[in-house]
Design an enzyme around this catalytic site. Sequence first.
Site, mmCIF file in Angstrom:
data_model
loop_
_atom_site.group_PDB
_atom_site.id
_atom_site.type_symbol
_atom_site.label_atom_id
_atom_site.label_comp_id
_atom_site.label_asym_id
_atom_site.label_seq_id
_atom_site.Cartn_x
_atom_site.Cartn_y
_atom_site.Cartn_z
ATOM 1 N N ARG A 176 -16.993 -86.746 -16.301
ATOM 2 C CA ARG A 176 -17.512 -88.037 -15.824
ATOM 3 C C ARG A 176 -16.387 -89.066 -15.694
ATOM 4 O O ARG A 176 -16.411 -89.925 -14.813
ATOM 5 C CB ARG A 176 -18.588 -88.543 -16.788
ATOM 6 C CG ARG A 176 -19.807 -87.620 -16.795
ATOM 7 C CD ARG A 176 -20.931 -88.194 -17.585
ATOM 8 N NE ARG A 176 -21.365 -89.459 -17.033
ATOM 9 C CZ ARG A 176 -21.972 -90.425 -17.731
ATOM 10 N NH1 ARG A 176 -22.219 -90.243 -19.013
ATOM 11 N NH2 ARG A 176 -22.342 -91.535 -17.164
ATOM 12 N N VAL A 209 -21.218 -96.796 -18.052
ATOM 13 C CA VAL A 209 -19.952 -96.564 -18.747
ATOM 14 C C VAL A 209 -18.786 -96.490 -17.761
ATOM 15 O O VAL A 209 -17.645 -96.271 -18.159
ATOM 16 C CB VAL A 209 -20.028 -95.293 -19.638
ATOM 17 C CG1 VAL A 209 -20.967 -95.530 -20.807
ATOM 18 C CG2 VAL A 209 -20.476 -94.067 -18.846
ATOM 19 N N HIS A 236 -23.451 -99.944 -23.578
ATOM 20 C CA HIS A 236 -23.421 -98.514 -23.917
ATOM 21 C C HIS A 236 -21.992 -97.972 -23.974
ATOM 22 O O HIS A 236 -21.797 -96.757 -23.892
ATOM 23 C CB HIS A 236 -24.258 -97.712 -22.921
ATOM 24 C CG HIS A 236 -25.742 -97.915 -23.082
ATOM 25 N ND1 HIS A 236 -26.682 -97.514 -22.165
ATOM 26 C CD2 HIS A 236 -26.454 -98.494 -24.090
ATOM 27 C CE1 HIS A 236 -27.906 -97.829 -22.593
ATOM 28 N NE2 HIS A 236 -27.794 -98.440 -23.738
ATOM 29 N N CYS A 295 -6.678 -89.597 -34.615
ATOM 30 C CA CYS A 295 -6.751 -91.044 -34.392
ATOM 31 C C CYS A 295 -5.366 -91.620 -34.626
ATOM 32 O O CYS A 295 -4.712 -91.275 -35.619
ATOM 33 C CB CYS A 295 -7.766 -91.636 -35.380
ATOM 34 S SG CYS A 295 -7.606 -93.418 -35.593
ATOM 35 N N CYS A 335 -5.725 -93.681 -38.394
ATOM 36 C CA CYS A 335 -6.003 -92.987 -39.669
ATOM 37 C C CYS A 335 -5.599 -91.516 -39.640
ATOM 38 O O CYS A 335 -5.655 -90.829 -40.649
ATOM 39 C CB CYS A 335 -7.469 -93.149 -40.068
ATOM 40 S SG CYS A 335 -8.598 -92.129 -39.074
ATOM 41 N N GLY A 391 -31.033 -101.639 -10.652
ATOM 42 C CA GLY A 391 -30.722 -100.204 -10.683
ATOM 43 C C GLY A 391 -30.923 -99.559 -12.030
ATOM 44 O O GLY A 391 -30.142 -98.701 -12.425
ATOM 45 N N ALA A 394 -29.270 -100.669 -3.507
ATOM 46 C CA ALA A 394 -28.557 -101.812 -4.085
ATOM 47 C C ALA A 394 -27.517 -102.399 -3.137
ATOM 48 O O ALA A 394 -27.290 -103.614 -3.142
ATOM 49 C CB ALA A 394 -27.883 -101.385 -5.393
#
Length: 232
Positions: free
Chosen positions: A56, A90, A106, A133, A136, A172, A216
């Site tokens: 995505r 997103v 979101h 990460c 950490c 939408g 739209a």
Amino acid sequence: MEKIVILTGAGISAESGLGTFRDEDGLWAQHRIEDVATPEGFARNPELVHAFYNARRVQAAAAKPNPAHTALARLQRHWPSEVVIVTQNVDSLHEAAGAERVIHMHGSLAGALCAVCDHRWQAPTEMQSGQPCPVCQVAAGRPDVVWFGEMPYFMDEIFDHLDSTDIFAAIGTSGQVYPAAGFVQGARRAGAATVEINLDPSDGASAFDQVVTGPATSTVPSWVENLLAKAR
Ligand code: OAD
């Protein structure tokens, strides 16, 4: 002059080539929510979840904003009062169109989040499980998107905006996912005029004062032009 709060959903990005969730052939017809959009699914099979969001992310990076995104950015620039854009999407197409202060309730494909220490950083195009990460060092990097069972981001800020808005528009979105689906009620309580702008009336359309239907890329630019004409 009137404050405007706009909620957008997958339908605003559909004509940019990004799939919606619940339309025929939508993402949820092709993938199980429990597998790719829950913390439990991620714990079971992080590789699958990363593969889903990596695909995505690549698709979203290639997409271009459409005239609906551009119109909302224009409204924000020219409306004499505040225009707040809250998106469930997103992708970053509102920003690519020039919008500012977009509230990503979101989360965003552009972000990575450490599930252990909550540190956030810019996601690489391909996230992989087991990558540490940067703060950490625990191998707990995940996409910075909100999954089912998790609390959407910026809720206090959004409800403050709804409490003080004069106009609320939902664009939408099928209105099937709470808390976003309940924003129209919050805006109505504040006395706002409400409008749904969607391809077809959603199941929750009766909660709105006005319903505008159609793609739209044509409905949103005309809605914006009408508003701006009133402001002139
Ligand atoms: P949905 O897929 O549920 O709904 C998209 C809506 O857009 C539908 O009502 C369509 O009719 C409409 N639509 C499709 N094409 C359009 C077009 N060209 N112009 C205007 N409208 C169009 O997507 P969302 O409502 O955004 O959450 O979904 C809400 C949340 O459910 C998402 O943020 C995601 C999903 O599960 C999470 O993953 C947490």
